[in-house]
Design an enzyme around this catalytic site. Structure first.
Site, short mmCIF file in Angstrom:
data_model
loop_
_atom_site.label_atom_id
_atom_site.label_comp_id
_atom_site.label_asym_id
_atom_site.label_seq_id
_atom_site.Cartn_x
_atom_site.Cartn_y
_atom_site.Cartn_z
N TYR A 113 -1.89 -1.37 2.11
CA TYR A 113 -3.09 -1.91 2.76
C TYR A 113 -3.62 -0.98 3.84
O TYR A 113 -4.74 -1.17 4.32
CB TYR A 113 -2.80 -3.27 3.40
CG TYR A 113 -2.29 -4.34 2.46
CD1 TYR A 113 -2.43 -4.23 1.08
CD2 TYR A 113 -1.67 -5.48 2.96
CE1 TYR A 113 -1.95 -5.21 0.24
CE2 TYR A 113 -1.19 -6.47 2.13
CZ TYR A 113 -1.32 -6.33 0.77
OH TYR A 113 -0.84 -7.31 -0.06
N HIS A 164 6.72 -4.22 -3.55
CA HIS A 164 5.36 -4.73 -3.76
C HIS A 164 5.08 -5.13 -5.20
O HIS A 164 4.32 -6.06 -5.47
CB HIS A 164 4.35 -3.66 -3.30
CG HIS A 164 3.00 -4.21 -2.97
ND1 HIS A 164 2.15 -3.59 -2.08
CD2 HIS A 164 2.35 -5.30 -3.39
CE1 HIS A 164 1.04 -4.30 -1.97
NE2 HIS A 164 1.13 -5.32 -2.76
#
Length: 277
Positions: free
Chosen positions: A53, A111
């Protein structure tokens, strides 16, 4: 889960630490400092970020500027598949600690499972070692199916504390949530608002019945199902209203109506690589 929870309610993770059942997601939000600051001012105690991110620095700054002790704010980050592998993961953990500028990370997730079995297990091993070293409090996964978690079990490692998946009434991922429940893994829900799919007539009808917003119905459904939703928003008013879900309970009849909206993976509205090889 009992229905009389509050914004301070938590899940006891297998690692022994407690994770808030509700938090703020900051995916694809390059400027998330103000959102995190507002959330922490209004009772949120979990911020979910990731290396992918590119906003870990802002999350860490918001946590420090909140005036809250670090022990009261649960910070999650993640390592993306392109960075998986034992040595890469060890370096990535230190990099996240540096960017967040905090002494430890409450939860570190893999992730996604797209790197393949060998690298998945190497990454998990490195995360477990970081937990033993005190850099990480709990280790988990994201976008994992039961098959991916079976690899961890068969390797003799402790099972993940958390599995974070796309989860909302239109994509309920029942096989995965059943696996999580059977193995003591907390299911955390990303995209719990289904990217603002508020036009569904069933959701609208139930929202009117309870005098609530459609978003609040979706989030209340999630926590009554025993999930841990992390809605994303950068709008202060929305961040506040998303947390206003503790003064009502959806009836079993209305929960059944929402449960019936499931379309399986066909209802997915996000990146959902749970079938990765």
């Amino acid at each position: 889960m009992a229905s009389n929870f509050t914004i301070t309610s938590t899940f006891k993770l297998r690692s022994g630490n407690e994770m808030p059942i509700f938090g703020l997601g900051v995916a694809a939000t390059s400027d998330c400092y103000e959102a995190c600051k507002v959330a922490l001012q209004h009772g949120y105690r979990l911020i979910d970020t990731a290396q992918y991110y590119f906003n870990e620095e802002q999350v860490g700054k918001a946590v420090r500027d909140s005036g809250l002790p670090k022990e009261e704010v649960f910070v999650t980050t993640k390592i993306f598949s392109s960075d998986h592998g034992y040595e890469n993961t060890k370096a990535a953990i230190d990099k996240s600690l540096s960017k967040l500028n905090i002494s430890y990370i409450d939860l570190f997730l893999i992730h996604d499972p797209k790197s393949g079995k060998q690298k998945r297990l190497e990454t998990y091993k490195a995360l477990l070692e970081a937990k033993q070293a005190g850099k990480v409090r709990a280790v988990g996964v994201s976008n994992y199916s039961g098959r991916h978690m079976d690899e961890i079990k068969e390797a003799g490692y402790e099972m993940p504390s958390v599995n974070q998946i796309e989860l909302h009434p239109f994509c309920q991922q029942k096989e995965i949530t059943a696996y999580d429940n059977a193995h003591g893994v907390v299911t955390q829900a990303f995209c719990p608002l289904a990217r603002a799919r508020f036009d569904n007539p069933v959701i609208q009808e139930i929202a009117q019945k309870y005098h609530k917003e459609s978003a609040q119905i979706l989030l209340r459904w999630s926590i009554q199902r025993g999930f841990a939703p992390i809605p994303k928003s950068s709008q202060p008013a929305r961040i506040k209203s998303n947390a206003d879900i503790y003064d009502f309970v959806i009836s079993q009849e209305d929960m059944a109506k929402i449960n019936a909206l499931d379309k399986g993976k066909a209802g997915s509205i996000s990146w959902n690589p749970v079938d990765a090889a």
